[in-house]
Write a protein that holds these residues in place. Structure first.
Motif, PDB file in Angstrom:
ATOM      1  N   PHE A 272       0.884  -1.205   0.015  1.00 52.91           N
ATOM      2  CA  PHE A 272       0.081  -0.042  -0.015  1.00 52.91           C
ATOM      3  C   PHE A 272       0.754   1.229  -0.094  1.00 52.91           C
ATOM      4  N   LEU A 273       1.916   1.318   1.057  1.00 56.33           N
ATOM      5  CA  LEU A 273       2.871   2.110   0.950  1.00 56.33           C
ATOM      6  C   LEU A 273       3.459   2.512  -0.470  1.00 56.33           C
ATOM      7  N   GLU A 274       4.068   1.536  -1.185  1.00 59.07           N
ATOM      8  CA  GLU A 274       4.570   1.650  -2.444  1.00 59.07           C
ATOM      9  C   GLU A 274       3.612   2.239  -3.563  1.00 59.07           C
ATOM     10  N   SER A 275       2.423   1.524  -3.334  1.00 61.16           N
ATOM     11  CA  SER A 275       1.404   2.300  -4.665  1.00 61.16           C
ATOM     12  C   SER A 275       0.901   3.664  -4.229  1.00 61.16           C
ATOM     13  N   SER A 276       1.218   4.164  -3.022  1.00 65.10           N
ATOM     14  CA  SER A 276       0.967   5.604  -2.377  1.00 65.10           C
ATOM     15  C   SER A 276       2.026   6.591  -3.277  1.00 65.10           C
ATOM     16  N   LEU A 277       3.123   5.883  -3.384  1.00 66.89           N
ATOM     17  CA  LEU A 277       4.202   6.496  -4.346  1.00 66.89           C
ATOM     18  C   LEU A 277       3.674   7.103  -5.823  1.00 66.89           C
ATOM     19  N   ARG A 278       2.758   6.300  -6.170  1.00 66.59           N
ATOM     20  CA  ARG A 278       2.011   6.596  -7.570  1.00 66.59           C
ATOM     21  C   ARG A 278       0.888   7.517  -7.519  1.00 66.59           C
ATOM     22  N   HIS A 279       0.771   8.068  -6.317  1.00 66.61           N
ATOM     23  CA  HIS A 279      -0.550   8.862  -6.144  1.00 66.61           C
ATOM     24  C   HIS A 279      -0.673  10.045  -6.933  1.00 66.61           C
ATOM     25  N   LYS A 280      -1.884  10.701  -7.499  1.00 65.57           N
ATOM     26  CA  LYS A 280      -1.719  11.855  -8.248  1.00 65.57           C
ATOM     27  C   LYS A 280      -1.396  13.128  -7.291  1.00 65.57           C
ATOM     28  N   ALA A 281      -1.725  12.785  -5.959  1.00 68.03           N
ATOM     29  CA  ALA A 281      -1.766  13.873  -4.798  1.00 68.03           C
ATOM     30  C   ALA A 281      -0.241  14.115  -4.457  1.00 68.03           C
ATOM     31  N   GLU A 282       0.586  15.248  -4.587  1.00 65.18           N
ATOM     32  CA  GLU A 282       1.788  15.403  -4.232  1.00 65.18           C
ATOM     33  C   GLU A 282       2.226  15.168  -2.869  1.00 65.18           C
ATOM     34  N   MET A 283       1.229  15.604  -1.805  1.00 66.02           N
ATOM     35  CA  MET A 283       1.349  15.597  -0.436  1.00 66.02           C
ATOM     36  C   MET A 283       1.342  13.911  -0.105  1.00 66.02           C
ATOM     37  N   VAL A 284       0.308  13.296  -0.853  1.00 70.34           N
ATOM     38  CA  VAL A 284       0.307  11.665  -0.648  1.00 70.34           C
ATOM     39  C   VAL A 284       1.886  11.166  -0.910  1.00 70.34           C
ATOM     40  N   VAL A 285       2.158  11.411  -2.154  1.00 72.91           N
ATOM     41  CA  VAL A 285       3.539  10.762  -2.519  1.00 72.91           C
ATOM     42  C   VAL A 285       4.579  11.305  -1.493  1.00 72.91           C
ATOM     43  N   LEU A 286       4.714  12.362  -1.238  1.00 76.54           N
ATOM     44  CA  LEU A 286       5.699  12.911  -0.252  1.00 76.54           C
ATOM     45  C   LEU A 286       5.678  12.192   1.150  1.00 76.54           C
ATOM     46  N   GLU A 287       4.436  11.925   1.740  1.00 69.86           N
ATOM     47  CA  GLU A 287       4.132  11.389   3.061  1.00 69.86           C
ATOM     48  C   GLU A 287       4.761   9.717   2.840  1.00 69.86           C
ATOM     49  N   ALA A 288       4.253   9.142   1.694  1.00 66.78           N
ATOM     50  CA  ALA A 288       4.660   7.776   1.638  1.00 66.78           C
ATOM     51  C   ALA A 288       5.963   7.547   1.440  1.00 66.78           C
ATOM     52  N   ALA A 289       6.685   8.576   0.707  1.00 66.14           N
ATOM     53  CA  ALA A 289       8.206   8.473   0.598  1.00 66.14           C
ATOM     54  C   ALA A 289       8.873   8.505   1.860  1.00 66.14           C
ATOM     55  N   ARG A 290       8.246   9.542   2.571  1.00 63.63           N
ATOM     56  CA  ARG A 290       8.994  10.057   4.007  1.00 63.63           C
ATOM     57  C   ARG A 290       8.893   8.774   4.982  1.00 63.63           C
ATOM     58  N   LYS A 291       7.520   8.011   5.007  1.00 63.92           N
ATOM     59  CA  LYS A 291       7.408   7.096   5.869  1.00 63.92           C
ATOM     60  C   LYS A 291       8.118   5.776   5.596  1.00 63.92           C
ATOM     61  N   ILE A 292       8.367   5.473   4.186  1.00 61.42           N
ATOM     62  CA  ILE A 292       9.281   4.328   3.926  1.00 61.42           C
ATOM     63  C   ILE A 292      10.765   4.658   4.309  1.00 61.42           C
ATOM     64  N   THR A 293      11.235   5.803   3.960  1.00 65.48           N
ATOM     65  CA  THR A 293      12.771   5.983   4.223  1.00 65.48           C
ATOM     66  C   THR A 293      12.872   6.110   5.957  1.00 65.48           C
ATOM     67  N   GLU A 294      11.643   6.163   6.439  1.00 67.75           N
ATOM     68  CA  GLU A 294      11.860   6.022   8.229  1.00 67.75           C
ATOM     69  C   GLU A 294      11.899   4.560   8.527  1.00 67.75           C
ATOM     70  N   MET A 295      11.543   3.717   7.616  1.00 72.05           N
ATOM     71  CA  MET A 295      11.296   2.299   8.190  1.00 72.05           C
ATOM     72  C   MET A 295      12.553   1.413   7.916  1.00 72.05           C
ATOM     73  N   ASP A 296      12.552   0.264   8.711  1.00 71.02           N
ATOM     74  CA  ASP A 296      14.011  -0.436   8.606  1.00 71.02           C
ATOM     75  C   ASP A 296      13.706  -1.356   7.308  1.00 71.02           C
ATOM     76  N   VAL A 297      14.190  -0.899   5.990  1.00 70.53           N
ATOM     77  CA  VAL A 297      13.742  -1.501   5.005  1.00 70.53           C
ATOM     78  C   VAL A 297      14.945  -1.827   4.126  1.00 70.53           C
ATOM     79  N   THR A 298      14.871  -2.849   3.141  1.00 74.36           N
ATOM     80  CA  THR A 298      16.176  -3.069   2.381  1.00 74.36           C
ATOM     81  C   THR A 298      16.395  -2.117   1.355  1.00 74.36           C
ATOM     82  N   SER A 299      17.697  -2.130   0.886  1.00 72.46           N
ATOM     83  CA  SER A 299      17.755  -1.071  -0.150  1.00 72.46           C
ATOM     84  C   SER A 299      16.869  -0.972  -1.512  1.00 72.46           C
TER      85      SER A 299
END
Length: 898
Positions: A272-299
């Motif tokens: 869901f977070l990854e699909s939000s990166l393709r949302h038409k609203a810029e604020m949604v894209v930025l919020e999704a990107a910010r939350k993904i970067t704050e998580m302990d994820v792989t490269s």
């Protein structure tokens, strides 16, 4: 005040009085419509609210003035507020929309008391059911702001209807009111769940946003309910961009909590977070990107978010560029390699007109750049440093320091940049950040020492901050004598004696003495300079000069040899000043001189106070004094007891540990007194039952789980009256110098006698009784004093390297790196140094420095290096140095067994 709130009647000549603000050219004139407003005059004008024929324009002006006074912090007395409130309620008879909205604002600002709310409740409830939607929405907001829980039940039905109203303004007003009401009346708001769920499905963006916020607040204490809510909404039923941003936050929260509870790292909502990166609203894209970067994820999982942020770096909108570069800056702190692909785009932002964006771009590049780009970056930074605020300059300086430690061969260009920055205008925090950076570079890069010291010497020639001058002089005294040509710094130091204030002059005298102690060729010149300081106007400067002259000449016996004199000048002062002050106050003049070695080195807080009976204050005679140095007080008390007088010097006393619950009949706590070969347990007892007198009070201690301890004596308590604290002591013998551990079970035994509360007399006959206390343990940390060192690096280097013991440990799965650091600190019971107990957020590695004194008065220093080796798997490298290599081995044994 916005025009819409004032009904369009604010800009009138009688309110617009000129407020003159002139510059040197007398050209600029600013006008304030509220200049010269006085509360008394406005309250007089408020009488217009009582006129039979209301003047809407005049009433709007008066309310606007009242709102201005309230928002400027003007306080109304109870009488004034009540009069204004009742006057404002008369304005409900007017049908003017602008005036009505001002009335709503005024009632909210006045916050009437519960007995006054009744006056306007009927009017507001009438407006809640009005045909005018604007009245309905505002009436709901005001009513929910001023009513209490009892009145809320009366209007609950109307609020439920408003939540599902077709008009989005009314529905949003009800939902926002519900968010505020949920803090004080959560049970009532929980009953609205069905209506709120319907609002979440609304097509109106704000209604959906407020509905989701309220629904989450209702369910926030039920983790499973929140997970189900997020799971149902992530399937695509949220249309509002604001609600989508909220949903992204709730999703990341659920993922974070689920990853803590499961070891497999499963993240069911990541798609869901990854699909939000393709949302038409810029604020949604930025919020999704910010939350993904704050998580302990792989490269691989992080890459899509970085790509989206990289695209926004070239946006024409400054706010998108700022949001993207700020997020990348945070990522670069922990995962710089993930951001290197953005370096070309970041370099283009270095010349951005928005200095905040340019600063963030620069600091990000400093974290991700390679060695070949350092000089170019430094040159570009220099061009715009004068145009940004001090807070941004500090960020740049800290990034420069990190980069220099990363590429030590580039220290020359970076030191030049820092020294040039010292010459520019700037506040204390900015200059301190630069000085701290230069000091850190000198400490970590040996080749940078002489250049860095010269830059600092040039700075103190024209430094306006006393603290920084003293800090630099202290550092210069430690490092300058060990350079190839120490004499070059003497001129800068002595200039401070001639030109500066008393504090800096005293620091300069100490620095000169350090040069004289370490550099024999300079000692004659230092003697001459120190002799000149004997004529200084300040006592502190003269006293220091006298002490150092006699120390260097050998007239004062600091120790047995020259090494002791150098230790006196360079060694860290490891005696807490509070303990030293307490010892000096209790020192009784005699033929024996004051011995500073007997002062406790432990850093500790004040002891816990004894429990008192509920609702009663202890009598003055029973109130134990709160000594500054508890070890000195305990030593004096225990040595006065014949049974313990031969135990020797008290090494440590613990904080009191409660052995009973808060509201029980008897309050008992234990203090563990540690000697080399003995342990004395002090049980602090308080009788909280007024009708009882306790006699022959003892504590039976079962040490069967503490095999190395053997009980040798005890000291019972003869009588324990109501609310009068007393002590029972039990002493154990243990192997001398050995950190023996064990578990102790405790049983309080006593004879109870009934007391007549009117006369205070107790019965002659008593009944034997007992009371089970909680168990406690003596642990390894009880044998360690928390002793700080002022300069850990110097103390570490002065320790014998032969005593160093190094080993690596796996600490298993931990919630965070900070939790692992705190756990090891608690096991060892040592004092963190230089603030290293604080772990930066999202850090994947950390170094913690600890110091202490182990039983037997052996100084111990510890370096702890932590790192994350897998998903929450923590690995640790432990290096120990001490006065005794056996103690170093014992520290490793303590960690291995802990």
């Amino acid at each position: 005040m916005p025009r819409s709130l004032a009904g369009g009647d604010l800009a009138v000549p009688e309110m617009a009085q000129p407020y003159m603000k002139k510059d040197d050219d007398d050209e600029d004139v600013e006008y304030s419509p509220f200049f010269g407003i006085e509360k008394g005059a406005v309250l007089q004008e408020a009488r217009a609210f009582h006129d039979p024929q209301l003047d809407v324009r005049r009433c709007s002006q008066v309310i606007t003035k009242l709102l201005y006074l309230l928002n400027q912090g003007e306080t109304f007395t109870k009488v004034e507020a009540t009069e204004v409130f009742f006057a404002v309620t008369k304005l409900f008879q007017s049908s003017d929309a602008g005036l009505r909205r001002l009335v709503y604002l005024m009632i909210k600002e006045l916050s009437p008391s519960s007995d006054e709310v009744i006056i306007v409740t009927s009017s507001l409830m009438k407006d809640m059911n009005s045909k005018t939607d604007m009245y309905r929405a505002n009436a709901i907001r005001v009513l929910c702001r001023i009513i209490d829980g009892t009145l809320l039940t009366q209007i609950e039905r109307y609020l439920k209807q408003a939540i599902v109203d077709k008009n989005p303004v009314v529905a949003s007003a009800a939902l926002v009111s519900g968010i505020h009401l949920a803090q004080a009346n959560p049970e009532i708001v929980k009953r609205w769940s069905n209506e709120v769920q319907e609002a979440v499905q609304s097509r109106a963006p704000l209604v959906q946003f407020h509905g989701l916020a309220l629904l989450h607040q209702i369910r926030q204490n039920d983790r499973l309910a929140v997970s189900k809510l997020v799971s149902s909404l992530t399937r695509g039923s949220v249309r509002s961009p604001l609600a989508q941003c909220l949903l992204i936050r709730y999703t990341s929260q659920v993922m974070r909590e689920s990853s803590m509870n499961t070891q497999n790292g499963d993240r069911p909502f990541f798609d869901f977070l990854e699909s939000s990166l393709r949302h038409k609203a810029e604020m949604v894209v930025l919020e999704a990107a910010r939350k993904i970067t704050e998580m302990d994820v792989t490269s691989r999982e992080l890459a899509p978010a970085i790509t989206v942020l990289q695209l926004y770096l070239n946006s024409s909108k400054p706010v998108l560029r700022f949001a993207a570069v700020r997020t990348l800056n945070k990522v670069a702190m922990t995962r710089p390699l993930a951001v290197t692909n953005c370096n070309v785009d970041l370099e283009s932002l270095m010349s951005d007109q928005n200095r905040s964006i340019a600063t963030l771009a620069i600091t990000t590049l400093l974290k991700t750049g390679n060695e070949s780009s350092v000089d170019r970056l430094i040159k570009q930074i220099t061009n715009f440093m004068s145009d940004i605020a001090d807070e941004f300059k500090i960020v740049v300086v800290e990034a420069i320091r990190s980069l220099c430690l990363k590429f030590p061969l580039k220290y020359r260009s970076m030191l030049n940049f820092l020294s040039n920055s010292l010459r520019e205008e700037g506040g204390f925090e900015y200059k301190k950040a630069i000085v701290d950076s230069i000091v850190a570079l000198i400490s970590e890069i040996p080749d940078a020492k002489e250049i860095g010291l010269l830059h600092l010497c040039e700075f103190i020639e024209d430094c306006e901050f006393t603290y920084l001058s003293s800090q630099i002089l202290h550092f210069l005294g430690n490092e300058g004598p060990r350079t190839s040509d120490p004499s070059r710094y003497i001129r800068y130091i002595y200039n401070r004696v001639i030109l500066e204030n008393a504090t800096v002059r005293a620091s300069a005298v100490s620095t000169l003495a350090k040069f004289g102690a370490l550099v024999d060729t300079l000692k004659p010149q230092i003697f001459v300079l120190l002799q000149r300081c004997l004529f200084d106007t300040e006592d502190e400067v003269r006293d220091r000069a006298t002490l150092y002259l006699q120390t260097l000449s050998g007239e004062v016996a600091i120790g047995n040899d020259e090494k002791d004199a150098k230790d006196f000048l360079f060694g860290s002062f490891d005696v807490p000043l509070a303990n030293l002050e307490a010892s000096l106050r209790t020192y009784e003049p005699s033929e024996e001189p004051f011995d500073i070695s007997l002062v406790s080195r432990e850093v500790r807080s004040l002891p816990l106070k004894e429990k008192a009976a509920p609702g009663k204050k202890p009598p003055a005679a029973a109130a134990a004094p709160a000594p500054v140095s508890t070890v000195d007080a305990y030593q004096k008390m225990l040595s006065s007891i014949p049974e313990f007088s031969g135990f020797g010097r008290l090494f440590k006393s613990s904080e009191p540990m409660e052995l009973t619950e808060a509201e029980t009949e008897y309050a008992v706590s234990v203090v563990k007194h540690i000697y080399d070969g003995y342990i004395v347990l002090q049980y602090n007892c308080t009788n909280t039952i007024e009708e009882q007198l306790l006699e022959d009070v003892t504590v039976c201690v079962d040490a069967s789980d503490a095999e190395e301890f053997s009980e040798i004596c005890s000291k019972p308590l003869t009588s324990l009256p109501y609310n009068s604290p007393g002590q029972v002591f039990v002493a154990f013998e243990k192997p001398e110098g050995v950190p023996a551990v064990g578990k102790f079970s405790n049983l309080l035994k006593f004879t109870v006698k009934e007391v007549d509360t009117t006369t205070g007399e107790a019965d002659e006959d008593g009944v034997e009784d007992e009371y089970q206390l909680e168990d406690f343990e003596i642990v390894s940390s009880d044998y360690m004093l928390r002793v700080a060192v002022s300069n850990f690096r110097n103390a570490w280097e002065n320790m014998d390297p032969e005593s160093e013991r190094v080993d690596e440990y796996g600490l298993g799965v931990r919630e965070s790196l900070a939790e692992a650091v705190n756990a090891v600190i608690n096991i060892l019971g040592m004092q963190p140094c230089e603030g290293t107990e604080v772990v930066p957020r999202n850090a994947r590695s950390h170094t913690c420095l600890l110091s202490g004194v182990f039983i037997g008065n052996a100084k111990v220093l510890v370096r702890l290096s932590f790192g994350l080796s897998g998903p929450n798997e923590v690995a640790m490298k432990l290096a120990v140095r001490s006065d005794d290599s056996e103690v170093s081995d014992k520290i490793h044994e303590i960690v291995a067994s802990g």
